[in-house]
Enzyme design. Sequence first.
Site, PDB file in Angstrom:
ATOM      1  CG  HIS A  63      40.823  20.148  65.221  1.00  0.00           C
ATOM      2  ND1 HIS A  63      41.703  19.328  65.883  1.00  0.00           N
ATOM      3  CD2 HIS A  63      40.045  19.315  64.473  1.00  0.00           C
ATOM      4  CE1 HIS A  63      41.478  18.067  65.546  1.00  0.00           C
ATOM      5  NE2 HIS A  63      40.463  18.030  64.704  1.00  0.00           N
ATOM      6  CG  LEU A  66      36.105  23.152  56.019  1.00  0.00           C
ATOM      7  CD1 LEU A  66      36.836  24.234  55.220  1.00  0.00           C
ATOM      8  CD2 LEU A  66      34.829  23.723  56.632  1.00  0.00           C
ATOM      9  CG  ASN A  97      40.006  13.738  58.380  1.00  0.00           C
ATOM     10  OD1 ASN A  97      39.782  14.932  58.186  1.00  0.00           O
ATOM     11  ND2 ASN A  97      39.391  13.039  59.315  1.00  0.00           N
ATOM     12  CG  ASP A 155      42.308  15.438  63.353  1.00  0.00           C
ATOM     13  OD1 ASP A 155      42.551  15.002  64.489  1.00  0.00           O
ATOM     14  OD2 ASP A 155      41.185  15.814  63.001  1.00  0.00           O
ATOM     15  CG  HIS A 235      40.906  16.247  69.401  1.00  0.00           C
ATOM     16  ND1 HIS A 235      41.790  15.246  69.671  1.00  0.00           N
ATOM     17  CD2 HIS A 235      40.612  16.141  68.084  1.00  0.00           C
ATOM     18  CE1 HIS A 235      42.018  14.554  68.562  1.00  0.00           C
ATOM     19  NE2 HIS A 235      41.321  15.087  67.590  1.00  0.00           N
ATOM     20  CG  ASP A 308      37.277  17.475  66.249  1.00  0.00           C
ATOM     21  OD1 ASP A 308      37.420  17.448  65.005  1.00  0.00           O
ATOM     22  OD2 ASP A 308      37.417  16.470  66.968  1.00  0.00           O
TER      23      ASP A 308
END
Length: 428
Positions: A63, A66, A97, A155, A235, A308
Amino acid sequence: MGIWILNAQVVASGNELTKQHILVEGNVIEKIVDAAKEQPDTAGHTVIDAAGKLVTPGLIDMHVHLREPGFEHKETIATGTRSAARGGYTTIACMPNTRPVIDTVETVKYVLDKAATEGVVRVLPYGCITKNELGRELTDFDALKEAGVIGYTDDGVGVQSAQMMKDAMAKAASIGMPVIAHCEDNTLVEGAWVSEGAFSKKHGLKGIPNESEAIHVGRDVLLAEATGVHYHVCHVSTEQSVRLIRHAKQFGIKVTAEVCPHHLLLSDEDIPGMDANWKMNPPLRTPRDVQACIEGLLDGTIDIIVTDHAPHSEEEKARGVDLAPFGIVGFETAFPLLYTKFVATGQWTLQFLVEKMTSLPAQVFGLPLGTLEVGKEADIAIIDLDAEKEVNPEEFASKGRNTPFTGWKLKGWPTLTIFGGKVVWSEA
Ligand SMILES: [Zn+2]
């Protein structure tokens, strides 16, 4: 000509280590020998002496953000993968996203091409569940799978419609793909940035209630039961979510889950003030939630640890807590944080920590990675368990400096990372 890693301390079981010499040839592990029994002939090979250091499979983070395409001022595939390598990671799964979001074959290809030409570790992209992550229309799951995504997720936001989520799960199940969910009911969180708890009360702020996450977890495990999909919860941060996932697993529902280091180490009571480096989504919850996440990880309710990793620019994070974006960076502090706070203190074994960051993520997502074995991909991390160093964001390879862990004194720093048989990062 290969690479001999000599005197590697490899986790045998629990906290027990065995000393081995490992030969890497091309992109695979060619040979592993017991250092007590055999001294290899290293002539003609590069030698890396790992004496006194821990050697693990390259870490796997399922998770991460970038930011490319679209938000290159926060991070790029080049800088993000270097940050990952510096943290001991060799495989990372990136969230869709971006801008544009990863909801078309073209964007998947763009990310994979960039990763191949400019990245230094393996990048596995997720594709969106819904077009533009707007929750209105499913993406083309077949085409995205064909293009190389490893699962579907919106996400950053929760899928608000139960029918939309059910349709997504039914489709994903029919083609053997997982659905990965950011669990958040928008109607319960509007306008808040901290969780409901000591900090929100003290400062008179609207708090994000635990139910905002757990309502989606509860809904989705029922939908997963109905559709038979592999459902993975992003998460996890609340006691209620842990309880629901534990219950679902007992019923044989195909659910897996992940947790981030900050949700295992920090609660809302630790937030020093109106500082956006403590603003992330899900927010830091109460000490009771932290304890529940730790217990969930220990009993296997929560399968894996992810970061994350969510870089933002300093300018964005300096806008004040209300306007600043959610998220903190994670690659370069994850292993040292968890090693120092849980393994060095005797609460977890080294084996437990390493498995949660290597072989278990590989198992959950069906990847042929995450172990040190002859014939397997040579993805390797070398880690110094003894030297103590402070977290200094100025040293990060990431463009992001947004971390609440600045100044923490930690041990367990990666010193060299090998991906596909090549040294992609070295401390020296
Ligand atoms: Zn998320």
